[in-house]
Write an enzyme that holds these catalytic residues in place. Structure first.
Site, short mmCIF file in Angstrom:
data_model
loop_
_atom_site.label_atom_id
_atom_site.label_comp_id
_atom_site.label_asym_id
_atom_site.label_seq_id
_atom_site.Cartn_x
_atom_site.Cartn_y
_atom_site.Cartn_z
N LYS A 48 -50.48 -13.60 -43.05
CA LYS A 48 -50.88 -12.70 -44.13
C LYS A 48 -51.47 -11.36 -43.68
O LYS A 48 -52.15 -10.67 -44.45
CB LYS A 48 -51.87 -13.36 -45.11
CG LYS A 48 -51.48 -14.73 -45.58
CD LYS A 48 -50.02 -14.91 -45.88
CE LYS A 48 -49.55 -14.16 -47.10
NZ LYS A 48 -48.06 -14.26 -47.21
N HIS A 110 -46.65 -16.71 -35.40
CA HIS A 110 -48.07 -16.68 -35.80
C HIS A 110 -48.92 -17.38 -34.75
O HIS A 110 -50.10 -17.65 -34.99
CB HIS A 110 -48.27 -17.40 -37.14
CG HIS A 110 -47.76 -16.65 -38.33
ND1 HIS A 110 -47.94 -15.30 -38.50
CD2 HIS A 110 -47.07 -17.07 -39.43
CE1 HIS A 110 -47.39 -14.94 -39.66
NE2 HIS A 110 -46.85 -15.98 -40.23
N SER A 154 -55.67 -13.13 -49.22
CA SER A 154 -54.22 -13.19 -49.24
C SER A 154 -53.73 -14.58 -48.84
O SER A 154 -52.81 -15.15 -49.43
CB SER A 154 -53.65 -12.13 -48.30
OG SER A 154 -52.25 -12.15 -48.31
P1 A3P Z 1 -51.45 -9.55 -50.37
O1 A3P Z 1 -51.41 -11.03 -50.58
O2 A3P Z 1 -52.84 -9.04 -50.17
O3 A3P Z 1 -50.72 -8.80 -51.42
P2 A3P Z 1 -47.42 -11.50 -44.29
O4 A3P Z 1 -46.12 -10.80 -44.36
O5 A3P Z 1 -48.07 -11.46 -42.96
O6 A3P Z 1 -47.32 -12.87 -44.87
O7 A3P Z 1 -48.45 -10.68 -45.20
C1 A3P Z 1 -48.32 -10.66 -46.60
C2 A3P Z 1 -49.26 -9.63 -47.16
O8 A3P Z 1 -48.75 -8.33 -46.83
C3 A3P Z 1 -49.36 -9.70 -48.66
O9 A3P Z 1 -50.68 -9.24 -48.97
C4 A3P Z 1 -48.28 -8.73 -49.07
O10 A3P Z 1 -48.37 -8.25 -50.38
C5 A3P Z 1 -48.52 -7.62 -48.04
N1 A3P Z 1 -47.36 -6.72 -47.92
C6 A3P Z 1 -46.09 -7.06 -47.62
N2 A3P Z 1 -45.30 -5.98 -47.63
C7 A3P Z 1 -46.10 -4.92 -47.93
C8 A3P Z 1 -45.87 -3.53 -48.11
N3 A3P Z 1 -44.66 -3.01 -47.99
N4 A3P Z 1 -46.93 -2.75 -48.42
C9 A3P Z 1 -48.17 -3.27 -48.56
N5 A3P Z 1 -48.45 -4.59 -48.40
C10 A3P Z 1 -47.42 -5.40 -48.09
#
Ligand code: A3P
Length: 310
Positions: A48, A110, A154
């Site tokens: 996340k 991860h 998140s």
């Molecule tokens: P939130 O849950 O705070 O919205 P990962 O890809 O490591 O699983 O992380 C997911 C997090 O990154 C989520 O956070 C998601 O919304 C955010 N995220 C993914 N793409 C994004 C983008 N283009 N801009 C901003 N946040 C992004």
């Protein structure tokens, strides 16, 4: 009613000192013996922290901007396979990675730094950004870190909708478990600091922050290009910046994970908010004070600094 067949929720157990679930350890033999190639690029994160965002940017930089068909041909988790994941009838990360026919291969993990397969460290490779061939002992890693409070929030929402992880329970107990490191992939504190310490002796690790990406995506793409030694044009970088806006990626079924069978998007979307500071909508004053106090103790020996707002 949602009738999608889903696997039962796994339980957390200790794996070499790190909390894990079996979906990421069942294939350990193959993960440990995975043969990295000198030009592979590893995208490493605590869950996340912005894995998908960074993966998407890298995929565009290397491939998809010049071959737009690629963007619609396969979801991001197939273009950038998740090394240690093994979910029956869905994905075995090592097989997907072995079958990638691109150069470089983009691979996601991860894993905390001490569990990354040996072959990733024992490479002879060119130091990115250098014209002369300089050989080193590590291939390229792009690490993304996110401040603990937003990362925890998140992760909480993710665990609610992701059946490959244990049931998160209520927010208060979840936050306590986050502080105790009882999360899938272990302690956030150990993860971000472990990679940070390794970076101090390994120039092949590019350490990025989610907060910086939110603040100025273009600047972070620029820094990434110069680290990787990529000569992308200003126009290409601008195009990528537009394509990786939160709203654009959220709508894109190849980026938003809507095709993953173990996730229930009615509980919470994968692309949830994409903001810095959403923790303020979740932490009570007491939780915040306790968290800050504990944070100071856990992070007292590191130079690593985070921003919880931008
Ligand atoms: P939130 O849950 O705070 O919205 P990962 O890809 O490591 O699983 O992380 C997911 C997090 O990154 C989520 O956070 C998601 O919304 C955010 N995220 C993914 N793409 C994004 C983008 N283009 N801009 C901003 N946040 C992004």
């Amino acid at each position: 009613a949602d009738t999608t067949p889903r696997p039962p929720r796994p339980t957390l157990s200790d794996f070499h000192g790190v909390s894990m679930v079996h979906y990421f350890t069942d294939n350990w033999e193959k993960v440990q013996n995975f043969k990295a190639r000198p030009d592979d690029i590893l995208v490493a994160t605590y869950p996340k922290a912005g894995t998908t965002w960074a993966s998407y940017i890298l995929d565009l930089l290397y491939f998809s901007l010049r071959q737009p068909d690629r963007m619609t041909s396969a979801p991001i988790y197939e273009r950038v396979p998740f090394l240690e994941m093994q979910i029956p009838n869905f994905m075995t990360g090592t097989d997907f990675a072995d079958n990638l026919d691109t150069t470089p291969r983009l691979i996601k993990t991860h894993l905390p730094v001490q569990l990354v397969p040996k072959s990733f460290w024992e490479q002879k490779c060119r130091v990115p950004g250098h014209v002369n061939l300089l050989y080193c002992r590590l291939l390229t890693v792009v690490y993304v870190a996110r401040n603990a409070k937003d990362n925890a929030v998140s992760y909480f929402h993710f665990d609610r909708m992701n059946f490959a992880h244990p049931e998160p329970g209520d927010w208060n107990s979840y936050l306590q478990r986050f502080m105790d490191g009882k999360m899938v992939f272990g302690s956030w504190y150990d993860h971000v600091t472990g990679w940070w310490e390794r970076k101090q002796s390994c120039p092949e690790i590019h350490y990025m922050f989610f907060e910086d990406m939110v603040e100025d995506t273009g600047r972070e793409i620029e820094k990434l290009c110069s680290f990787l030694g990529l000569g992308s044009t200003a126009e290409e970088k601008q195009q990528i910046r537009d394509l990786v806006q939160f709203d654009t990626m959220k709508k894109d079924d190849m980026a938003n994970y809507s095709t993953v069978p173990v996730m229930d998007f009615k509980v919470s979307p994968f692309m949830r908010k994409g903001k810095v500071g959403d923790w303020k909508n979740h932490f009570t004053t007491t939780q915040n004070e306790q968290f800050d106090e504990d944070y100071k103790k856990k992070m007292k020996n590191t130079t690593l600094q985070f921003r919880t707002e931008v």
